[in-house]
Design a protein around this motif. Sequence first.
Motif, PDB file in Angstrom:
ATOM      1  N   GLU B  66      -1.098   6.843  -8.632  1.00  0.00           N
ATOM      2  CA  GLU B  66      -1.843   7.917  -9.294  1.00  0.00           C
ATOM      3  C   GLU B  66      -2.698   8.680  -8.275  1.00  0.00           C
ATOM      4  OE1 GLU B  66      -1.877   8.838 -12.522  1.00  0.00           O
ATOM      5  OE2 GLU B  66      -0.286   7.386 -12.923  1.00  0.00           O
ATOM      6  N   PRO B  67      -2.940   9.981  -8.494  1.00  0.00           N
ATOM      7  CA  PRO B  67      -3.846  10.688  -7.591  1.00  0.00           C
ATOM      8  C   PRO B  67      -5.296  10.272  -7.848  1.00  0.00           C
ATOM      9  CG  PRO B  67      -3.070  12.162  -9.331  1.00  0.00           C
ATOM     10  CD  PRO B  67      -2.394  10.840  -9.551  1.00  0.00           C
ATOM     11  N   GLY B  68      -6.023  10.087  -6.778  1.00  0.00           N
ATOM     12  CA  GLY B  68      -7.442   9.721  -6.885  1.00  0.00           C
ATOM     13  C   GLY B  68      -8.222  10.410  -5.774  1.00  0.00           C
ATOM     14  N   VAL B 126      -5.619  12.524  -3.353  1.00  0.00           N
ATOM     15  CA  VAL B 126      -4.438  11.957  -2.701  1.00  0.00           C
ATOM     16  C   VAL B 126      -3.788  10.934  -3.620  1.00  0.00           C
ATOM     17  CG1 VAL B 126      -5.171  12.321  -0.315  1.00  0.00           C
ATOM     18  CG2 VAL B 126      -5.830  10.227  -1.479  1.00  0.00           C
ATOM     19  N   ARG B 127      -2.474  10.894  -3.545  1.00  0.00           N
ATOM     20  CA  ARG B 127      -1.732   9.951  -4.351  1.00  0.00           C
ATOM     21  C   ARG B 127      -1.863   8.570  -3.709  1.00  0.00           C
ATOM     22  NH1 ARG B 127       1.284  11.216  -8.460  1.00  0.00           N
ATOM     23  NH2 ARG B 127       1.340  13.427  -7.954  1.00  0.00           N
ATOM     24  N   SER B 128      -2.331   7.592  -4.477  1.00  0.00           N
ATOM     25  CA  SER B 128      -2.482   6.232  -3.954  1.00  0.00           C
ATOM     26  C   SER B 128      -1.102   5.704  -3.571  1.00  0.00           C
ATOM     27  CB  SER B 128      -3.140   5.351  -5.025  1.00  0.00           C
ATOM     28  OG  SER B 128      -2.456   4.157  -5.214  1.00  0.00           O
ATOM     29  N   GLY B 129      -1.009   5.053  -2.434  1.00  0.00           N
ATOM     30  CA  GLY B 129       0.271   4.540  -1.953  1.00  0.00           C
ATOM     31  C   GLY B 129       0.826   5.463  -0.892  1.00  0.00           C
ATOM     32  N   SER B 130       1.335   6.629  -1.313  1.00  0.00           N
ATOM     33  CA  SER B 130       1.931   7.571  -0.350  1.00  0.00           C
ATOM     34  C   SER B 130       0.856   8.287   0.458  1.00  0.00           C
ATOM     35  CB  SER B 130       2.785   8.610  -1.085  1.00  0.00           C
ATOM     36  OG  SER B 130       1.950   9.513  -1.796  1.00  0.00           O
ATOM     37  N   GLY B 131      -0.321   8.516  -0.150  1.00  0.00           N
ATOM     38  CA  GLY B 131      -1.384   9.229   0.544  1.00  0.00           C
ATOM     39  C   GLY B 131      -1.182  10.734   0.578  1.00  0.00           C
ATOM     40  N   GLU B 132      -0.156  11.239  -0.132  1.00  0.00           N
ATOM     41  CA  GLU B 132       0.074  12.696  -0.089  1.00  0.00           C
ATOM     42  C   GLU B 132      -0.959  13.441  -0.932  1.00  0.00           C
ATOM     43  OE1 GLU B 132       3.543  14.227  -2.271  1.00  0.00           O
ATOM     44  OE2 GLU B 132       3.537  12.393  -3.453  1.00  0.00           O
ATOM     45  N   LYS B 133      -1.344  14.586  -0.433  1.00  0.00           N
ATOM     46  CA  LYS B 133      -2.305  15.445  -1.115  1.00  0.00           C
ATOM     47  C   LYS B 133      -1.673  15.978  -2.400  1.00  0.00           C
ATOM     48  CE  LYS B 133      -4.902  18.442   1.731  1.00  0.00           C
ATOM     49  NZ  LYS B 133      -5.229  19.819   2.197  1.00  0.00           N
TER      50      LYS B 133
END
Lengths: 156, 156, 156, 156
Positions: B66-68, B126-133
């Motif tokens: 999820e994004p956080g 940022v998406r948790s795991g991938s770290g993508e914005k």
Amino acid sequence: MRSAITEADRAEFRVEGDWTQARRHRIRWSECDMHAHVNHTAYLVLFEDLRVAWWLCCGGSFGPGEPGPAVIHFDVRYLKAAGFDDEVLLTQRTPSFRRSSFVHEYGMWRRGDGLVCSARAVCVLVRSGSGEKTAIPPEVRRAMLEVDGAKDESGG
Amino acid sequence: MRSAITEADRAEFRVEGDWTQARRHRIRWSECDMHAHVNHTAYLVLFEDLRVAWWLCCGGSFGPGEPGPAVIHFDVRYLKAAGFDDEVLLTQRTPSFRRSSFVHEYGMWRRGDGLVCSARAVCVLVRSGSGEKTAIPPEVRRAMLEVDGAKDESGG
Amino acid sequence: MRSAITEADRAEFRVEGDWTQARRHRIRWSECDMHAHVNHTAYLVLFEDLRVAWWLCCGGSFGPGEPGPAVIHFDVRYLKAAGFDDEVLLTQRTPSFRRSSFVHEYGMWRRGDGLVCSARAVCVLVRSGSGEKTAIPPEVRRAMLEVDGAKDESGG
Amino acid sequence: MRSAITEADRAEFRVEGDWTQARRHRIRWSECDMHAHVNHTAYLVLFEDLRVAWWLCCGGSFGPGEPGPAVIHFDVRYLKAAGFDDEVLLTQRTPSFRRSSFVHEYGMWRRGDGLVCSARAVCVLVRSGSGEKTAIPPEVRRAMLEVDGAKDESGG
């Protein structure tokens, strides 16, 4: 300024600029949060370790009634997310000081990856207990000038 | 903006300005250091509590994938030293946001004494795991606009 | 013993036994680790909050030169993993005391789920600064006997 | 058991018994509380560092879905108060293990002064994410037997 960065450190951690203190660190389990990243406060505790070691090295102490550095302004930029077990180099320098305050700059550099976090702190010297602002002791000023190459901005 | 500050809070803690979240707190033993002051990192953890509660309240989550919100810039000013058992009010507001980032402002106000610490954070989603914005989800944007009265600076 | 557990608390958190102090808590982001569980040390800090509040409530203080409780033995059992945002009830009681030491028991109970962590601490009273062991002050003994229903094991 | 204690360590820190892991540490500012003592939880974080390093060294990991050690019982005795800047040696050993759990013992020894804190933990192996109990992987069992000299109490 007496640089604490060896050419090997510079290559290994892709360090830029000169720094008067450097310390290797491996990211601890307790420094990481649920998203597997170093919590944003853990960087500040690591930089605090450098500041404390520097203060002791400059001849300062943390005893009751003694003057010690208190942070009054902290500005920190998180450029990349550091993670568990990362090998990092922590760096510190003292660009300038005034009568009773000084500026510190910090960096965290990851092995093979360069800067992950940079910060700038303004600290003021306060007497523990009373909390009154005090002038930087002469031996600390001397260390700042000679070891750190800090700029004296205390005016004239 | 829906202010979370009652007139009673405003008088008791000498709060200035409007804030959309407020929470009372009593300084804990574990937040104090050897000089009997709140450690400079403990303020950031208290402000993090507000950010986390706000994010959940906006409909966000912290689950895997999820994004956080991740802090990318934190600027904090320590105006007075808070101490053990002090009664304080913690406040937060969201002045503005962009496509995938937002600005938060925080304050700690001491009973009968006013502002002791103020801070400003820039957070990116940022998406948790991938770290993508990732872009701020529509329901969170709506909450920022309606509840926080945040300024949309995402351009046009 | 003056129980601090209401029937509503008892049903909601499935509390067993009687406790003289109880406090609701919601697990914080900063209390969780990379595996999304409350770190094993975070429980101890939450129990410390109860101990500190109890000590102040008994008429104790934490000032320089004053006697304060120091933990000398801690035994803690982690029965279930607590996680982020869990609603819990923290409980404390004082089963017994001696001339200069006392026993505390703690519990963390999760909403709808019962006991997740239980602990037992032995604390000794030491004078801050000198570190010398001191007798429990009469007013604290009285509070232990009357409020906590503690057993006096100081011998005779 | 392959002892990690040199004769020099043994003399310098007055270490007793054999330990399979040892690490020097200097007490940090952030580990001390208002009474200038190491907070009772800071010892546990330092012992956690040893456990984490040991787990990685045994071939374990902390990745998502992987089995990792979770503390289910911790018993710690604080014999003397450690203080800021103290030079200590942290030690760890694994006396025994079962099918899916193991016992760890820890010590903190102060330079010239001997044991200040001792602890015993029971850890169970749980799969991160699901939380299900898992058997100790064969390579970790082998390391426990050969490096740690641990006693196999898994029965059978």
